[in-house]
Design a protein around this motif. Structure first.
Motif, PDB file in Angstrom:
ATOM      1  N   ILE A 173       0.833  -1.209   0.000  1.00 54.96           N
ATOM      2  CA  ILE A 173       0.000   0.000   0.000  1.00 54.96           C
ATOM      3  C   ILE A 173       0.868   1.260   0.000  1.00 54.96           C
ATOM      4  CG2 ILE A 173      -1.627   1.340   1.402  1.00 54.96           C
ATOM      5  CD1 ILE A 173      -2.850  -1.340   2.299  1.00 54.96           C
ATOM      6  N   LYS A 174       1.966   1.220   0.741  1.00 51.87           N
ATOM      7  CA  LYS A 174       2.829   2.395   0.877  1.00 51.87           C
ATOM      8  C   LYS A 174       3.700   2.623  -0.359  1.00 51.87           C
ATOM      9  CE  LYS A 174       6.313   4.406   3.961  1.00 51.87           C
ATOM     10  NZ  LYS A 174       7.109   4.209   5.216  1.00 51.87           N
ATOM     11  N   TRP A 175       4.182   1.538  -0.980  1.00 56.97           N
ATOM     12  CA  TRP A 175       5.224   1.690  -1.998  1.00 56.97           C
ATOM     13  C   TRP A 175       4.822   1.299  -3.422  1.00 56.97           C
ATOM     14  CZ3 TRP A 175       9.142   4.506  -0.570  1.00 56.97           C
ATOM     15  CH2 TRP A 175       9.530   4.540   0.770  1.00 56.97           C
ATOM     16  N   TRP A 176       3.583   0.804  -3.647  1.00 58.70           N
ATOM     17  CA  TRP A 176       3.283   0.314  -4.986  1.00 58.70           C
ATOM     18  C   TRP A 176       3.349   1.406  -6.072  1.00 58.70           C
ATOM     19  CZ3 TRP A 176      -0.461   1.815  -8.355  1.00 58.70           C
ATOM     20  CH2 TRP A 176      -1.573   2.484  -7.867  1.00 58.70           C
ATOM     21  N   PRO A 177       2.961   2.664  -5.831  1.00 54.18           N
ATOM     22  CA  PRO A 177       3.100   3.666  -6.904  1.00 54.18           C
ATOM     23  C   PRO A 177       4.550   3.866  -7.338  1.00 54.18           C
ATOM     24  CG  PRO A 177       1.611   4.452  -5.199  1.00 54.18           C
ATOM     25  CD  PRO A 177       2.288   3.257  -4.650  1.00 54.18           C
ATOM     26  N   LEU A 178       5.457   3.892  -6.350  1.00 55.47           N
ATOM     27  CA  LEU A 178       6.875   4.052  -6.682  1.00 55.47           C
ATOM     28  C   LEU A 178       7.389   2.820  -7.431  1.00 55.47           C
ATOM     29  CD1 LEU A 178       9.538   5.596  -6.483  1.00 55.47           C
ATOM     30  CD2 LEU A 178       9.906   4.509  -4.240  1.00 55.47           C
ATOM     31  N   GLY A 179       6.970   1.639  -7.003  1.00 56.02           N
ATOM     32  CA  GLY A 179       7.401   0.412  -7.673  1.00 56.02           C
ATOM     33  C   GLY A 179       6.955   0.359  -9.123  1.00 56.02           C
ATOM     34  N   ILE A 180       5.704   0.752  -9.388  1.00 58.55           N
ATOM     35  CA  ILE A 180       5.193   0.763 -10.762  1.00 58.55           C
ATOM     36  C   ILE A 180       5.949   1.790 -11.593  1.00 58.55           C
ATOM     37  CG2 ILE A 180       3.198   1.316 -12.195  1.00 58.55           C
ATOM     38  CD1 ILE A 180       3.029  -1.402 -10.910  1.00 58.55           C
ATOM     39  N   ALA A 181       6.231   2.955 -11.014  1.00 59.18           N
ATOM     40  CA  ALA A 181       6.970   3.996 -11.745  1.00 59.18           C
ATOM     41  C   ALA A 181       8.372   3.513 -12.117  1.00 59.18           C
ATOM     42  CB  ALA A 181       7.051   5.265 -10.902  1.00 59.18           C
ATOM     43  N   ILE A 182       9.038   2.834 -11.178  1.00 51.65           N
ATOM     44  CA  ILE A 182      10.378   2.305 -11.454  1.00 51.65           C
ATOM     45  C   ILE A 182      10.320   1.242 -12.540  1.00 51.65           C
ATOM     46  CG2 ILE A 182      12.278   0.962 -10.471  1.00 51.65           C
ATOM     47  CD1 ILE A 182      11.752   2.366  -7.810  1.00 51.65           C
ATOM     48  N   LEU A 183       9.324   0.374 -12.470  1.00 53.49           N
ATOM     49  CA  LEU A 183       9.178  -0.685 -13.468  1.00 53.49           C
ATOM     50  C   LEU A 183       8.949  -0.100 -14.859  1.00 53.49           C
ATOM     51  CD1 LEU A 183       9.011  -3.714 -13.994  1.00 53.49           C
ATOM     52  CD2 LEU A 183       6.549  -3.594 -13.519  1.00 53.49           C
ATOM     53  N   ILE A 184       8.083   0.912 -14.953  1.00 55.39           N
ATOM     54  CA  ILE A 184       7.827   1.559 -16.247  1.00 55.39           C
ATOM     55  C   ILE A 184       9.090   2.238 -16.760  1.00 55.39           C
ATOM     56  CG2 ILE A 184       6.543   3.417 -17.380  1.00 55.39           C
ATOM     57  CD1 ILE A 184       4.194   2.748 -15.562  1.00 55.39           C
ATOM     58  N   ALA A 185       9.825   2.902 -15.864  1.00 51.78           N
ATOM     59  CA  ALA A 185      11.061   3.575 -16.277  1.00 51.78           C
ATOM     60  C   ALA A 185      12.083   2.579 -16.810  1.00 51.78           C
ATOM     61  CB  ALA A 185      11.649   4.339 -15.093  1.00 51.78           C
ATOM     62  N   ILE A 186      12.182   1.406 -16.175  1.00 52.69           N
ATOM     63  CA  ILE A 186      13.116   0.381 -16.641  1.00 52.69           C
ATOM     64  C   ILE A 186      12.725  -0.120 -18.023  1.00 52.69           C
ATOM     65  CG2 ILE A 186      13.927  -1.977 -16.217  1.00 52.69           C
ATOM     66  CD1 ILE A 186      13.755  -1.379 -13.220  1.00 52.69           C
ATOM     67  N   VAL A 187      11.446  -0.368 -18.227  1.00 52.41           N
ATOM     68  CA  VAL A 187      10.980  -0.866 -19.533  1.00 52.41           C
ATOM     69  C   VAL A 187      11.224   0.164 -20.630  1.00 52.41           C
ATOM     70  CG1 VAL A 187       8.938  -1.569 -20.843  1.00 52.41           C
ATOM     71  CG2 VAL A 187       9.273  -2.415 -18.513  1.00 52.41           C
ATOM     72  N   VAL A 188      10.884   1.432 -20.343  1.00 51.04           N
ATOM     73  CA  VAL A 188      11.080   2.487 -21.339  1.00 51.04           C
ATOM     74  C   VAL A 188      12.568   2.671 -21.646  1.00 51.04           C
ATOM     75  CG1 VAL A 188      10.840   4.966 -21.768  1.00 51.04           C
ATOM     76  CG2 VAL A 188       8.943   3.689 -20.767  1.00 51.04           C
ATOM     77  N   SER A 189      13.400   2.666 -20.619  1.00 50.88           N
ATOM     78  CA  SER A 189      14.848   2.813 -20.829  1.00 50.88           C
ATOM     79  C   SER A 189      15.399   1.670 -21.678  1.00 50.88           C
ATOM     80  CB  SER A 189      15.573   2.842 -19.482  1.00 50.88           C
ATOM     81  OG  SER A 189      15.146   3.933 -18.702  1.00 50.88           O
ATOM     82  N   PHE A 190      14.908   0.473 -21.436  1.00 47.01           N
ATOM     83  CA  PHE A 190      15.364  -0.688 -22.199  1.00 47.01           C
ATOM     84  C   PHE A 190      14.960  -0.574 -23.667  1.00 47.01           C
ATOM     85  CE2 PHE A 190      15.167  -5.097 -23.665  1.00 47.01           C
ATOM     86  CZ  PHE A 190      16.398  -5.567 -23.242  1.00 47.01           C
ATOM     87  N   VAL A 191      13.753  -0.051 -23.909  1.00 46.43           N
ATOM     88  CA  VAL A 191      13.279   0.103 -25.289  1.00 46.43           C
ATOM     89  C   VAL A 191      14.037   1.197 -26.020  1.00 46.43           C
ATOM     90  CG1 VAL A 191      11.287   0.768 -26.703  1.00 46.43           C
ATOM     91  CG2 VAL A 191      10.986  -0.808 -24.787  1.00 46.43           C
ATOM     92  N   VAL A 192      14.323   2.292 -25.332  1.00 45.88           N
ATOM     93  CA  VAL A 192      14.929   3.464 -25.969  1.00 45.88           C
ATOM     94  C   VAL A 192      16.442   3.338 -26.108  1.00 45.88           C
ATOM     95  CG1 VAL A 192      15.330   5.939 -25.711  1.00 45.88           C
ATOM     96  CG2 VAL A 192      13.076   4.988 -25.221  1.00 45.88           C
ATOM     97  N   SER A 193      17.106   2.819 -25.095  1.00 45.29           N
ATOM     98  CA  SER A 193      18.576   2.844 -25.047  1.00 45.29           C
ATOM     99  C   SER A 193      19.182   1.570 -25.639  1.00 45.29           C
ATOM    100  CB  SER A 193      19.055   3.018 -23.609  1.00 45.29           C
ATOM    101  OG  SER A 193      20.465   2.900 -23.530  1.00 45.29           O
ATOM    102  N   LYS A 247      22.434   1.099 -25.812  1.00 46.50           N
ATOM    103  CA  LYS A 247      23.545   0.752 -24.932  1.00 46.50           C
ATOM    104  C   LYS A 247      23.081  -0.120 -23.772  1.00 46.50           C
ATOM    105  CE  LYS A 247      26.556   4.723 -25.871  1.00 46.50           C
ATOM    106  NZ  LYS A 247      27.256   5.899 -25.280  1.00 46.50           N
ATOM    107  N   LEU A 248      21.911   0.208 -23.235  1.00 47.87           N
ATOM    108  CA  LEU A 248      21.380  -0.586 -22.137  1.00 47.87           C
ATOM    109  C   LEU A 248      21.060  -2.003 -22.606  1.00 47.87           C
ATOM    110  CD1 LEU A 248      20.370  -0.839 -19.238  1.00 47.87           C
ATOM    111  CD2 LEU A 248      18.154   0.064 -19.991  1.00 47.87           C
ATOM    112  N   ARG A 249      20.448  -2.114 -23.772  1.00 50.39           N
ATOM    113  CA  ARG A 249      20.133  -3.442 -24.313  1.00 50.39           C
ATOM    114  C   ARG A 249      21.401  -4.253 -24.528  1.00 50.39           C
ATOM    115  NH1 ARG A 249      16.544  -0.403 -27.545  1.00 50.39           N
ATOM    116  NH2 ARG A 249      17.903  -0.644 -29.365  1.00 50.39           N
ATOM    117  N   GLN A 250      22.436  -3.594 -25.087  1.00 51.96           N
ATOM    118  CA  GLN A 250      23.689  -4.298 -25.322  1.00 51.96           C
ATOM    119  C   GLN A 250      24.348  -4.710 -24.001  1.00 51.96           C
ATOM    120  OE1 GLN A 250      24.930  -5.313 -28.239  1.00 51.96           O
ATOM    121  NE2 GLN A 250      23.079  -4.518 -29.212  1.00 51.96           N
TER     122      GLN A 250
END
Length: 384
Positions: A198-218, A220-223
């Motif tokens: 209840i306390k941390w799920w919004p932050l967890g979802i935001a981090i997960l989305i940021a990781i997915v977007v970074s992986f798609v865009v970067s 260097k990260l994929r490599q």
């Protein structure tokens, strides 16, 4: 020769602006657009490679083959790109440079096109490209089949888990935590987990989305992730190295069998694996072989990270003057190995994906129903 170019018909056509067909304006998303033209779909490329290869074998020159293939092609973007390449060739630009200027083809395609030009067998180069693309598409289809269902199931399960922890478990906790009752054991764990979610799920979802977007865009990260995965997963390392080795060995075989000296063949093969560790290694090995007079097998042993089998068979080919035969054998061997590695890797990936999905379903189920099942006995035990 089937890869001959048409004579120049307009000396200034290489500098004139490129034309675009009406209605073909591409929609660009600033956040995701890299400013470079997109490569074509693999299926369309396979058809293109095969079509051009058949026309080149029929002694049609490259420019005309591109024109005939583009004529009536449903994909207008691809047709326009091929016409531009055709015009560059007719203006006196080499086939390789014309393909490179279009920015529509990857490094492997450009490397094999260059190999076909150097060897005088451009039709063979396009046939090899069709085979490579077919293998890659087969691998992608297998991965897509495994990943497609989990890509829908896992987000749904994550949402179900968050909903159960944020809505259902607190209601259960509110009903049962009364009087002197203190949850113990698994019940206490799940209630504590609910409070944490209840306390941390919004932050967890935001981090997960940021990781997915970074992986798609970067890239260097994929490599980086790929390199890390290859260092930890042996079957993945064998599969990717196998693909890379069969690619540059196929280029060397194509060139060497048509009288191109080995040093030049190795340098050209480096173009086909551009962006991988093999590129710099092959260039260095070619320099040592040509300029320092180092034997081919020794150059590959000291300056590259290829498999020992490659070095061994090249040494045999060098000593017995049967290099073409050994290269044919190596390419065939690695193609068979890659098929087996591909099957093994997809089976392993499928096992872990399904295991993860089942585990998440079980955890969601337990987090909701375990407190209900265990509360009664715990409350009776504390009341005694």
């Amino acid at each position: 020769m089937n890869n001959s170019q048409s004579p120049p018909i307009a000396t200034d056509s290489a500098t004139k602006p490129k034309k675009k067909s009406l209605g073909q304006k591409e929609i660009k998303i600033p956040f995701l657009d890299s400013g470079k033209p997109k490569t074509f779909k693999t299926k369309a490329l396979i058809q293109f490679y095969r079509g051009v290869a058949s026309m080149l074998r029929a002694q049609i020159n490259t420019a005309d083959a591109l024109k005939y293939y583009a004529d009536g092609l449903p994909d207008k973007v691809m047709a326009d790109a091929l016409i531009e390449i055709k015009e560059d060739i007719q203006a006196g630009i080499s086939v390789y440079d014309a393909f490179k200027r279009s920015k529509r083809f990857d490094d492997m395609t450009l490397g094999l096109v260059k190999a076909g030009m150097d060897s005088g067998k451009l039709d063979t180069a396009f046939s090899d490209l069709a085979e490579r693309a077919q293998t890659n598409m087969k691998f992608k289809k297998q991965l897509r089949k495994i990943v497609l269902i989990p890509s829908f199931v896992f987000p749904a399960l994550i949402c179900a888990f968050i909903y159960s922890q944020a809505r259902i478990v607190p209601q259960i906790k509110e009903m049962v935590v009364t009087g002197d009752y203190e949850p113990q054991g698994p019940v206490r764990f799940f209630f504590t987990l609910s409070d944490f979610v209840i306390k941390w799920w919004p932050l967890g979802i935001a981090i997960l989305i940021a990781i997915v977007v970074s992986f798609v865009v970067s890239n260097k990260l994929r490599q980086g992730v790929l390199v890390l995965a290859m260092s930890k997963i042996q079957i993945l390392r064998k599969l990717i190295q196998g693909f890379r080795q069969v690619t540059f060995l196929g280029v060397i075989k194509l060139l060497h069998s048509n009288g191109i000296n080995m040093a030049k063949a190795i340098r050209t093969s480096a173009t086909a694996v551009k962006g991988t560790p093999y590129e710099a290694e092959l260039l260095r090995a070619a320099d040592q072989y040509e300029k320092a007079g180092v034997p081919l097998a020794i150059a590959f042993t000291k300056y590259t990270s290829v498999d020992a089998q490659v070095v061994h068979m090249m040494a045999i080919g060098e000593k017995s003057a049967s290099m073409s035969t050994q290269l044919d054998m190596l390419v065939e061997m690695y193609e068979i190995d890659c098929d087996q590695y591909m099957e093994d890797f997809t089976n392993i990936l499928n096992f872990f994906v399904m295991g993860g999905a089942v585990s998440l379903v079980a955890f969601v189920f337990l987090s909701v129903f375990m407190p209900v099942f265990l509360m009664g006995p715990e409350m009776m035990q504390q009341a005694m």
